[in-house]
Motif scaffolding. Structure first.
Motif, PDB file in Angstrom:
ATOM      1  N   PRO A 101      31.691  31.277  27.677  1.00  0.00           N
ATOM      2  CA  PRO A 101      31.959  32.823  27.388  1.00  0.00           C
ATOM      3  C   PRO A 101      32.817  33.091  26.239  1.00  0.00           C
ATOM      4  O   PRO A 101      33.679  32.383  25.937  1.00  0.00           O
ATOM      5  CB  PRO A 101      32.516  33.093  28.842  1.00  0.00           C
ATOM      6  N   PRO A 102      32.749  34.122  25.494  1.00  0.00           N
ATOM      7  CA  PRO A 102      33.690  34.701  24.691  1.00  0.00           C
ATOM      8  C   PRO A 102      35.026  34.613  25.010  1.00  0.00           C
ATOM      9  O   PRO A 102      35.187  34.995  26.154  1.00  0.00           O
ATOM     10  CB  PRO A 102      33.162  36.261  24.189  1.00  0.00           C
ATOM     11  N   ALA A 103      35.932  34.630  24.295  1.00  0.00           N
ATOM     12  CA  ALA A 103      37.484  34.634  24.572  1.00  0.00           C
ATOM     13  C   ALA A 103      38.120  35.776  25.421  1.00  0.00           C
ATOM     14  O   ALA A 103      38.832  35.505  25.999  1.00  0.00           O
ATOM     15  CB  ALA A 103      38.180  34.306  23.255  1.00  0.00           C
ATOM     16  N   THR A 104      37.361  36.875  25.083  1.00  0.00           N
ATOM     17  CA  THR A 104      37.783  38.105  25.901  1.00  0.00           C
ATOM     18  C   THR A 104      37.293  37.979  27.250  1.00  0.00           C
ATOM     19  O   THR A 104      37.653  38.801  28.033  1.00  0.00           O
ATOM     20  CB  THR A 104      37.276  39.288  25.083  1.00  0.00           C
ATOM     21  N   GLU A 105      36.629  37.031  27.539  1.00  0.00           N
ATOM     22  CA  GLU A 105      36.033  36.954  28.876  1.00  0.00           C
ATOM     23  C   GLU A 105      36.771  35.866  30.038  1.00  0.00           C
ATOM     24  O   GLU A 105      36.269  35.407  30.897  1.00  0.00           O
ATOM     25  CB  GLU A 105      34.591  36.895  28.979  1.00  0.00           C
ATOM     26  N   THR A 106      37.731  35.320  29.315  1.00  0.00           N
ATOM     27  CA  THR A 106      38.297  34.018  29.941  1.00  0.00           C
ATOM     28  C   THR A 106      39.865  34.221  29.905  1.00  0.00           C
ATOM     29  O   THR A 106      40.605  34.749  29.307  1.00  0.00           O
ATOM     30  CB  THR A 106      38.061  32.798  29.622  1.00  0.00           C
ATOM     31  N   GLY A 107      40.445  33.576  31.032  1.00  0.00           N
ATOM     32  CA  GLY A 107      41.860  33.156  31.239  1.00  0.00           C
ATOM     33  C   GLY A 107      42.826  34.457  31.117  1.00  0.00           C
ATOM     34  O   GLY A 107      42.109  35.408  31.798  1.00  0.00           O
ATOM     35  N   ALA A 108      43.858  34.352  30.463  1.00  0.00           N
ATOM     36  CA  ALA A 108      44.758  35.349  30.654  1.00  0.00           C
ATOM     37  C   ALA A 108      44.334  36.771  29.858  1.00  0.00           C
ATOM     38  O   ALA A 108      44.634  37.858  30.411  1.00  0.00           O
ATOM     39  CB  ALA A 108      46.094  35.037  29.850  1.00  0.00           C
ATOM     40  N   ILE A 109      43.484  36.600  28.889  1.00  0.00           N
ATOM     41  CA  ILE A 109      43.366  37.752  27.985  1.00  0.00           C
ATOM     42  C   ILE A 109      42.333  38.634  28.974  1.00  0.00           C
ATOM     43  O   ILE A 109      42.473  39.855  29.119  1.00  0.00           O
ATOM     44  CB  ILE A 109      42.387  37.199  26.758  1.00  0.00           C
ATOM     45  N   LYS A 110      41.433  38.178  29.773  1.00  0.00           N
ATOM     46  CA  LYS A 110      40.461  38.822  30.555  1.00  0.00           C
ATOM     47  C   LYS A 110      41.377  39.577  31.818  1.00  0.00           C
ATOM     48  O   LYS A 110      41.012  40.631  31.964  1.00  0.00           O
ATOM     49  CB  LYS A 110      39.499  37.724  31.025  1.00  0.00           C
ATOM     50  N   TRP A 111      42.316  38.655  32.305  1.00  0.00           N
ATOM     51  CA  TRP A 111      43.035  39.280  33.176  1.00  0.00           C
ATOM     52  C   TRP A 111      43.739  40.370  32.793  1.00  0.00           C
ATOM     53  O   TRP A 111      43.545  41.682  33.303  1.00  0.00           O
ATOM     54  CB  TRP A 111      43.977  38.181  33.768  1.00  0.00           C
ATOM     55  N   LEU A 112      44.365  40.301  31.500  1.00  0.00           N
ATOM     56  CA  LEU A 112      45.051  41.579  31.164  1.00  0.00           C
ATOM     57  C   LEU A 112      44.271  42.713  30.907  1.00  0.00           C
ATOM     58  O   LEU A 112      44.522  43.796  31.072  1.00  0.00           O
ATOM     59  CB  LEU A 112      45.811  41.190  29.674  1.00  0.00           C
ATOM     60  N   ARG A 113      42.827  42.349  30.164  1.00  0.00           N
ATOM     61  CA  ARG A 113      42.243  43.627  29.891  1.00  0.00           C
ATOM     62  C   ARG A 113      41.637  44.039  31.336  1.00  0.00           C
ATOM     63  O   ARG A 113      41.498  45.412  31.201  1.00  0.00           O
ATOM     64  CB  ARG A 113      41.079  42.837  29.257  1.00  0.00           C
TER      65      ARG A 113
END
Lengths: 429, 260
Positions: A19-31
């Motif tokens: 998945p694109p970076a904006t859909e994984t891990g910390a970034i996804k959670w933050l967003r």
């Protein structure tokens, strides 16, 4: 693609792609959780700023805290103008906060031991599925042990009290064949008679295996809150169940007694009941009877909490489908059996959040006894500690400490109840 | 044909012994007259299907037999015991009469096995081990022994209803009452419950079923009772009842229920 040409066939399969970076891990959670929209992003920034300023302002107060000093003046001198807390009041008055100011120093081990044993005693009840049932025997003995440890006196008194209970149960068992109502009455009368006779024995054997006695008026601190909380919660649960069942009863007299009791108690503030316990009750008792103040307060708080718990359980009973009562009836279970095995386990499970609500509220309400001049933890802080020359003016540290003690206990109760609800969940929704 | 032979054999088992005797029984819900002058004699081993439009009082009738509903006039005698207000009397009758409900009414906080053993242990005072053996026997009979340790919420509707039947059978009842046992089930699950009931009938159990399953009535019942407005309008052997109904009300009901 033209409208006529809808035929399609795939020539090669697509490989799996990350998945694109904006859909994984910390970034996804933050967003998703902090910046899901402009408004939420703004709120996050503002909340972050407030949190930070709180830490910056309160941090030094905690970090510079003085833990060892004889008085507030000495503490202020040691701080030398810096912001900082005077936690020294907690260390210096530790025993007073926990046991009150009149409980004999050399006997502190007794309530402490009773406190430790409390956990041993309630564990088999709280974790009934995981611990052997034989441990419940200790739970049954615990009230008598705890009484002996905290109040002292001859061991004959709690032993006789215990034997009275056992005698009452024996009478109950023997008369059960007649009818359940008669058996309960006979059991209570049996225990009363036993205690009355035992009163002559305990009087003459006052010195036998005696711990140094401590009077109720000498008790104070958080110990009083814990005692009142534990005793009143554990008593009000069975009384609440009885009141709730009584309110649903087909027998009009029992029903009306329960309704009047519940509605009356719920309509009166607890503080009024406590004043009644403190002052008015004495007028109704025969002159010369000394009726322990703690006992009077226990009766009042228990009555108060029972009425609330009864209403909570009534809600649970009402939530059960009629079919459960009918199924139990159709199998030939009698009233007591269908309540014990079918209705109450389910109704109580539904009622857990409400019961815990009442229990937590009740535990915190035990601080109201400070108003009728009992020295519980709040009474100790407002009275002997803040009135003393050394510590006059230390509010934050003391009340913060009291709040912390209550928070730990109530949060623990709340967490346990949520765990219990998950344990009892069998419907797999 | 083996099944029919068995059914014929079961017909033979109907004895002269009276299981339930209802005479001149009346019941009111408030001012509403639900049951009017009901007279009904059920013999040991009989399989009776009670049909009728909704609100005709058929469920209320069988609920009166195990005193889930109180009747106000007339008498009900179950297995020699006259139903009175005496609670011990009522509990005794209930332990001899099994009941299966439309909505199963299993106990959701107990496992399937516990559902089946509770009443035998506490009402019949059967030792736990023995009660569990009996329960497993009946769970095997309704073909779900492997679900014994699950909770009702984990089972399908049809399975739950079969457990409910097994739970009643564990009390070794002399009479079984069925209150629309298949009405709350998906069409696919109806047959598994009916099969269980047919098996029970073949063994000679005295059964009173309130149901809309007319195929079941034809196959299993030795008497069909049609009720309307709180009274018994017609009763007959199934063959006669379906092929040659006497009353206009029955004809209308049958034409509506069998019309499509």
């Amino acid at each position: 693609m033209s409208k006529d040409n809808i035929a399609f066939h795939r020539t090669h399969m697509l490989p799996e792609a990350p998945p694109p970076a904006t859909e994984t891990g910390a970034i996804k959670w933050l967003r998703e959780n902090l910046f899901s929209s402009v408004a939420n992003g703004l709120l996050t920034v503002v909340a972050g700023y407030l949190l930070l300023s709180l830490v910056i302002s309160a941090g030094p107060w905690f970090l510079n805290g003085i833990w060892d000093s004889p008085s507030l003046t000495a503490c202020r001198e040691m701080l030398d103008g810096r912001t900082g807390a005077c936690f020294a009041v907690l260390t210096e008055r530790w025993n007073q906060l926990l046991f009150g100011f009149k409980y004999p120093d050399e006997l502190y081990w007794r309530p402490t031991l009773a406190f430790v044993l409390l956990f041993v005693a309630i564990a088999p009840v709280l974790f009934v599925k995981f611990l052997p049932h034989q441990l419940l025997i200790f739970t049954g003995l615990y009230p008598f042990i705890a009484y002996w440890l905290i109040w002292g006196g001859s061991i004959i008194v709690p032993v006789m009290a215990l034997l009275g209970v056992l005698f009452g149960v024996l009478v109950y068992r023997r008369t059960l064949t007649v009818s359940a109502g008669v058996a309960v009455l006979a059991g209570i009368v049996g225990a009363m008679v036993f205690w009355w006779i035992a009163g002559f024995v305990t009087g003459s054997a006052a010195g036998f295996l005696a711990l140094e006695p401590v009077a109720s008026r000498d008790m104070g601190g958080f110990m009083v809150n814990l005692m009142l909380g534990v005793v009143c919660v554990s008593l009000s649960l069975p009384f609440g169940i009885m009141l709730a069942l009584g309110r649903q009863s087909d027998m009009p007299i029992i029903k009306w007694i329960c309704v009047v009791f519940i509605e009356f108690i719920r309509g009166v503030p607890l503080i009024t009941l406590l004043f009644v316990a403190n002052v008015v009750l004495a007028y109704f008792l025969p002159p010369g009877t000394t009726f322990d103040l703690i006992l009077r307060v226990i009766i009042m708080i228990t009555m108060f909490a029972s009425a609330y718990i009864a209403e909570v359980i009534r809600g649970g009973l009402a939530a059960l489908p009629r079919g459960q009562y009918e199924a139990a009836d159709s199998l030939g279970l009698d009233y007591a059996q269908s309540m014990q095995f079918i209705i109450l386990p389910q109704a109580l499970k539904i009622s857990i959040p409400g019961i815990v609500n009442v229990a937590v509220g009740l535990f915190k309400d035990t601080t109201l006894v400070s108003v009728i001049s009992m020295f519980d933890i709040v009474g100790m802080i407002r009275g002997p500690i803040l009135a003393s020359a050394e510590w006059n003016g230390v509010y934050w540290e003391l009340f913060g400490f009291a709040a912390l003690l209550f928070f730990i206990t109530c949060y623990g109760i709340s967490q346990y109840s949520q765990w219990l609800e998950r344990q009892l969940q069998t419907d797999h929704r | 044909m083996a099944a029919e032979a068995q059914m014929a054999e079961a017909q033979m088992k109907v004895s002269d012994e009276v299981a339930v005797e209802i005479s001149k029984m009346n019941k009111w819900f408030g001012a509403f007259h639900v049951l009017r002058d009901i007279d009904l004699t059920v013999y040991q081993g009989e399989r009776i299907v009670i049909a009728g439009p909704s609100g005709s009082g058929k469920s209320t009738l069988i609920r009166c037999i195990n005193a889930l509903e109180e009747h106000q006039k007339g008498s009900i005698t179950v297995d020699g015991t006259v139903l009175s207000n005496d609670i011990k009397n009522i509990d005794r009758v209930r332990s001899e009469v099994g009941m299966v409900f439309q909505h199963f009414n299993l106990f959701p906080h107990l496992t399937i096995l516990e559902n089946c053993t509770l009443a035998p242990i506490w009402v019949r005072k059967t030792p736990k081990r023995e009660a569990e053996e009996i329960a497993m026997h009946f769970l095997t009979k309704v073909k779900i022994p492997e679900q014994a340790d699950k909770y009702p919420g984990q089972l399908s509707g049809g399975q739950q209803q079969r457990v409910a039947i097994a739970r009643s059978l564990c009390m070794k009842p002399r009479i079984m009452l069925f209150d629309e046992p298949t009405s709350a089930l998906d069409p696919e699950m109806i047959s598994e419950v009916l099969d269980t009931m047919i098996e029970l009938a073949e063994e000679g159990m005295t059964m009173l079923c309130v149901t809309h399953e007319m195929g079941f009535a034809r196959k299993v019942a030795n008497r069909v009772i049609f009720m309307d407005q709180g009274q018994i309008v017609e009763q007959n052997e199934p063959e006669e009842f379906f092929n040659n109904p006497k009353s206009e009300r029955t004809k209308l009901f049958l034409s509506q229920i069998l019309g499509h």
